[in-house]
Design a protein around this motif. Sequence first.
Motif, PDB file in Angstrom:
ATOM      1  N   LEU A   6       0.845  -1.182   0.000  1.00  0.00           N
ATOM      2  CA  LEU A   6       0.000   0.000   0.000  1.00  0.00           C
ATOM      3  C   LEU A   6       0.888   1.242   0.000  1.00  0.00           C
ATOM      4  O   LEU A   6       1.815   1.351   0.805  1.00  0.00           O
ATOM      5  N   ASP A   7       0.622   2.167  -0.906  1.00  0.00           N
ATOM      6  CA  ASP A   7       1.385   3.405  -1.022  1.00  0.00           C
ATOM      7  C   ASP A   7       0.535   4.554  -0.465  1.00  0.00           C
ATOM      8  O   ASP A   7      -0.127   5.264  -1.210  1.00  0.00           O
ATOM      9  N   ARG A   8       0.559   4.717   0.849  1.00  0.00           N
ATOM     10  CA  ARG A   8      -0.280   5.728   1.519  1.00  0.00           C
ATOM     11  C   ARG A   8       0.058   7.160   1.067  1.00  0.00           C
ATOM     12  O   ARG A   8      -0.789   8.030   1.139  1.00  0.00           O
ATOM     13  N   LEU A  11      -2.195   8.144  -2.542  1.00  0.00           N
ATOM     14  CA  LEU A  11      -3.584   7.736  -2.706  1.00  0.00           C
ATOM     15  C   LEU A  11      -4.278   8.673  -3.697  1.00  0.00           C
ATOM     16  O   LEU A  11      -3.922   9.844  -3.823  1.00  0.00           O
ATOM     17  N   GLU A  20      -6.470   3.487  -3.151  1.00  0.00           N
ATOM     18  CA  GLU A  20      -5.537   2.877  -4.091  1.00  0.00           C
ATOM     19  C   GLU A  20      -6.239   1.670  -4.702  1.00  0.00           C
ATOM     20  O   GLU A  20      -6.595   0.725  -3.999  1.00  0.00           O
ATOM     21  N   TRP A  36      -8.241  -0.066  -1.722  1.00  0.00           N
ATOM     22  CA  TRP A  36      -8.006   0.301  -0.339  1.00  0.00           C
ATOM     23  C   TRP A  36      -8.571   1.704  -0.200  1.00  0.00           C
ATOM     24  O   TRP A  36      -8.264   2.577  -1.019  1.00  0.00           O
ATOM     25  N   LEU A  38      -9.611   5.175   2.238  1.00  0.00           N
ATOM     26  CA  LEU A  38      -9.310   5.961   3.428  1.00  0.00           C
ATOM     27  C   LEU A  38     -10.323   7.099   3.523  1.00  0.00           C
ATOM     28  O   LEU A  38     -10.448   7.905   2.587  1.00  0.00           O
ATOM     29  N   ASP A  97      -8.542   8.657  11.220  1.00  0.00           N
ATOM     30  CA  ASP A  97      -8.881   8.170   9.889  1.00  0.00           C
ATOM     31  C   ASP A  97      -9.512   6.773   9.980  1.00  0.00           C
ATOM     32  O   ASP A  97      -9.199   6.001  10.889  1.00  0.00           O
ATOM     33  N   GLU A  99     -10.210   3.237   7.691  1.00  0.00           N
ATOM     34  CA  GLU A  99      -9.734   2.537   6.501  1.00  0.00           C
ATOM     35  C   GLU A  99     -10.550   1.269   6.277  1.00  0.00           C
ATOM     36  O   GLU A  99     -10.856   0.543   7.228  1.00  0.00           O
TER      37      GLU A  99
END
Length: 123
Positions: A6-8, A11, A20, A36, A38, A97, A99
Amino acid sequence: MQIRRLDRANLTPAYGIEGERLQPWDVLNAPFEGAWCLVRAGGESTPHSHHEYEIFIAMRGSAALVVDDAEYEFVAGDIVHLPPGCTHKVVNPSTEDFEYYGIWWDSGMSEGFLTRHQKEATP
C-alpha cells in the motif's frame, strides 16, 4: 507470488475519499475489482449507487455506513455486503482516519476473467 505494498503517500481521490485501486496489476487476473479506501477524520464518501455487487471490509477505526438512508455502525473487523442499486456512503465523524477495503464485481468482470483464464490455460 507477488506482494504489492500500500502506497499511503500516493492515494488517489475518488467518491470524496482517497484510495488505491487494485487494478491495473499486470500479474492479476481476477473476476472483481477492489480498492483500499481511506476516509479522513471528519470526512465522508459521496453517496452513490451502481449496478455492481460490493463488499466492504473495515480494516482500521470506526465509521458509520449509510445505506438507503439507514445508518449502521461500521468498525474494524466488520464485513458488509452491498447489493446492486442501494445508495451508500461511509461517514467518519471521529478524530481518526477510517480505513476499509472495497471489492466489487458484476457479470462482465466475471466473463472477462473466464475469457482471460481460458486463454492463459490454452497452450
